[in-house]
Design a protein around this motif. Sequence first.
Motif: not given
Length: 377
Positions: A322, A351, A354-355, A359
């Motif tokens: 990250y 986006d 959303d990632r 997770r």
Amino acid sequence: MTLADRTKIVYAIPHLSGEETEHFAHLPAFLEALGRRVDVVALVERGTPPATLPGVKRVISTVGRTRLARLHRSLEALRFCARAGYRTYFVRYSRQLLILLILTSPFFRHRVFLWRSGTADLVEPGARKTLRHRLDNGLNYLLARCVHGLVTGPETMVEVMSARWRVPRRKMRLLYNDIDGDRFAPLPPSERDQVRRRRGWGDDEFVILFVHRLSFRRGTRLLAPLLDALESGLPHPVRLVVVGEGPDRPYLERLGAGRSNMRIMGAVPNRDLPPLYAAADCFLMPSYEEGFPRVLLEAMSSALPIVTTGAGGSADVVGKDYPFVCDVGDLEALTEAVNQVARMSPRERADLGDRLRIRALDEFSPQRVARMLEDIL
């Protein structure tokens, strides 16, 4: 496996009520998932617990007006659980119950697994550790070595806690915190806009959300300087929303006096937090010290971009790759990271959020964490 052969566990909940502001508010969803795999008795020590919880065989309240009354009710609860065949306890933080369990273990022959994450060793500049702090550490050290297993998470904290409390590695167990992805979730654009309007947040404002205890350890004294640094570098207005209570609140209120772009909301019941996460643009956690911060899970599940330090297991939670994990105490890096998120297009921020949500749902769902606990038992 027949129903009679199922594993039995007593899960101790330190506090549970409809106004819960702490992370114990997450436990009912988790216990429902756990109850599909093992037989669960919930032992609630404080608050206003409900008579029943989904997935839980029995809710036992040991709430009392005095410490002695709670102790008596706890002992009665242990006797009941032993007669019912429950001889495994999972305890979060509660020291009085933990001491009682250790002392009565030879009589009831139960096992005790203790959850503990985070160190609480940091002392703010100019201060010294008090005698009470030192005595607390000594008692915690003894208790951690008396349990059958010390449970912690995420991965980084296993070695940290083993070394901190000098617990043999063979007694350490890894367990994640969980997040209910149905409760903490993104809002449709129209609902998100409504939340922002109700809160007085402008359509063109970049809203930064901080949710945590207001203390030196959580980096609250970095908030105002960071906000000042951001204001000079962005083409649109910035608003900082602070949720929480703690000893640093007066300090923040002094710095925020007269500022229209800094709002200190105080404590907010956990049930009311999801819309705040879903309506904000960035979540900020500038902590100096952490363990397994649930606030990161709440933000991730809400698809909210995060800027955090790498304190404790924070990097494990958001993922090693990250991009916005800063060194502890690095105000310049935190400011630049928030700047980068603020300069993203709405699509890029979506986006990134959303990632994080993917997770959270994959790694930290109540169902997955329930399987992890069943494996420990």
